[in-house]
Design a protein around this motif. Structure first.
Motif, mmCIF file in Angstrom:
data_model
loop_
_atom_site.group_PDB
_atom_site.id
_atom_site.type_symbol
_atom_site.label_atom_id
_atom_site.label_comp_id
_atom_site.label_asym_id
_atom_site.label_seq_id
_atom_site.Cartn_x
_atom_site.Cartn_y
_atom_site.Cartn_z
ATOM 1 N N ILE A 21 47.241 32.145 34.139
ATOM 2 C CA ILE A 21 48.658 32.223 34.529
ATOM 3 C C ILE A 21 48.920 31.304 35.715
ATOM 4 N N ILE A 22 48.059 31.383 36.717
ATOM 5 C CA ILE A 22 48.267 30.583 37.931
ATOM 6 C C ILE A 22 48.117 29.096 37.624
ATOM 7 N N TRP A 23 47.173 28.726 36.790
ATOM 8 C CA TRP A 23 47.035 27.318 36.398
ATOM 9 C C TRP A 23 48.279 26.845 35.641
ATOM 10 N N THR A 24 48.738 27.661 34.711
ATOM 11 C CA THR A 24 49.901 27.281 33.901
ATOM 12 C C THR A 24 51.146 27.127 34.770
ATOM 13 N N LYS A 25 51.310 28.018 35.725
ATOM 14 C CA LYS A 25 52.472 27.980 36.622
ATOM 15 C C LYS A 25 52.260 27.006 37.776
ATOM 16 N N GLN A 26 51.049 26.482 37.923
ATOM 17 C CA GLN A 26 50.671 25.608 39.038
ATOM 18 C C GLN A 26 50.885 26.297 40.382
ATOM 19 N N GLY A 27 50.549 27.572 40.402
ATOM 20 C CA GLY A 27 50.712 28.412 41.578
ATOM 21 C C GLY A 27 51.760 29.458 41.294
ATOM 22 N N ALA A 28 51.598 30.635 41.892
ATOM 23 C CA ALA A 28 52.552 31.718 41.642
ATOM 24 C C ALA A 28 52.473 32.753 42.751
ATOM 25 N N SER A 29 53.574 33.460 42.927
ATOM 26 C CA SER A 29 53.588 34.560 43.894
ATOM 27 C C SER A 29 52.879 35.758 43.265
ATOM 28 N N SER A 30 52.456 36.679 44.109
ATOM 29 C CA SER A 30 51.795 37.876 43.577
ATOM 30 C C SER A 30 52.753 38.642 42.673
ATOM 31 N N THR A 31 54.028 38.684 43.037
ATOM 32 C CA THR A 31 55.031 39.376 42.222
ATOM 33 C C THR A 31 55.125 38.754 40.835
ATOM 34 N N GLU A 32 55.118 37.440 40.781
ATOM 35 C CA GLU A 32 55.206 36.739 39.506
ATOM 36 C C GLU A 32 53.949 36.959 38.665
ATOM 37 N N VAL A 33 52.790 36.899 39.301
ATOM 38 C CA VAL A 33 51.536 37.136 38.572
ATOM 39 C C VAL A 33 51.525 38.549 38.010
ATOM 40 N N ILE A 34 51.925 39.508 38.809
ATOM 41 C CA ILE A 34 51.942 40.904 38.355
ATOM 42 C C ILE A 34 52.885 41.065 37.163
ATOM 43 N N ARG A 35 54.085 40.500 37.270
ATOM 44 C CA ARG A 35 55.076 40.611 36.187
ATOM 45 C C ARG A 35 54.538 39.987 34.896
ATOM 46 N N LEU A 36 53.986 38.784 34.993
ATOM 47 C CA LEU A 36 53.489 38.088 33.802
ATOM 48 C C LEU A 36 52.257 38.772 33.213
ATOM 49 N N MET A 37 51.361 39.241 34.067
ATOM 50 C CA MET A 37 50.164 39.924 33.563
ATOM 51 C C MET A 37 50.559 41.220 32.857
ATOM 52 N N GLN A 38 51.553 41.922 33.403
ATOM 53 C CA GLN A 38 51.949 43.187 32.787
ATOM 54 C C GLN A 38 52.666 42.972 31.455
ATOM 55 N N LEU A 39 53.152 41.761 31.199
ATOM 56 C CA LEU A 39 53.705 41.448 29.880
ATOM 57 C C LEU A 39 52.576 41.262 28.856
ATOM 58 N N LYS A 40 51.384 40.867 29.341
ATOM 59 C CA LYS A 40 50.232 40.644 28.465
ATOM 60 C C LYS A 40 49.332 41.871 28.351
#
Length: 152
Positions: A21-40
């Motif tokens: 996720i972080i590679w694809t987004k080229q960096g991300a906030s913890s909030t964004e990582v949490i939101r995207l991971m919880q979709l998966k």
């Protein structure tokens, strides 16, 4: 990015998912990582934060604090991490069986036409200097590995 900063070979499968996720987004906030991971995955916020913390400890991620927000940037490129892990895996395999492993992988993977064309070009070039056979390197050179060769 320098692969020496982080150690991709020590990452767990769950950590790889966060890093993708972080590679694809080229960096991300913890909030964004949490939101995207919880979709998966059905992972809790604390589980994802723990994984982020482990990735920072392994020097795979750099943390940038902005007020109360945390932003994560990879310290290693995705291609460097994948190449390092694949290379280390192949270092553990018998030299004479590596080709077979690659053939099995290729038969199971979905590849783009461009990737297949690049592989064909590379293989055509490698064929020009390829040895007739590859020797087993599992036993010392003075030992007989006839049985191993028969199983290949």
């Amino acid at each position: 990015m320098n692969l020496e900063k982080g150690n991709a070979t020590l990452m767990s499968p769950s950590e790889w998912e966060v890093m993708r996720i972080i590679w694809t987004k080229q960096g991300a906030s913890s909030t964004e990582v949490i939101r995207l991971m919880q979709l998966k995955r059905e992972w809790s916020e604390s589980t994802i934060k723990t994984l982020l913390g482990r990735l920072v400890d392994k020097k795979m991620l750099q943390t940038i604090k902005d007020g109360r927000r945390f932003f994560y940037r990879p310290t290693v490129t995705e291609s460097d991490a994948m190449n390092k892990v694949a290379s280390e895996l192949f270092d553990h395999l018998c030299n004479m069986k590596k080709g077979g492993v690659i053939i099995n992988l290729l038969s199971d993977l979905t590849l783009s036409r461009a990737d297949i064309e690049r592989m064909q070009l590379l293989l055509s070039e490698k064929l020009k200097t390829a040895p007739v056979s590859i020797n087993c390197d599992c036993l010392p050179t003075d030992e007989d590995c006839t049985m191993h060769k028969k199983s290949c």
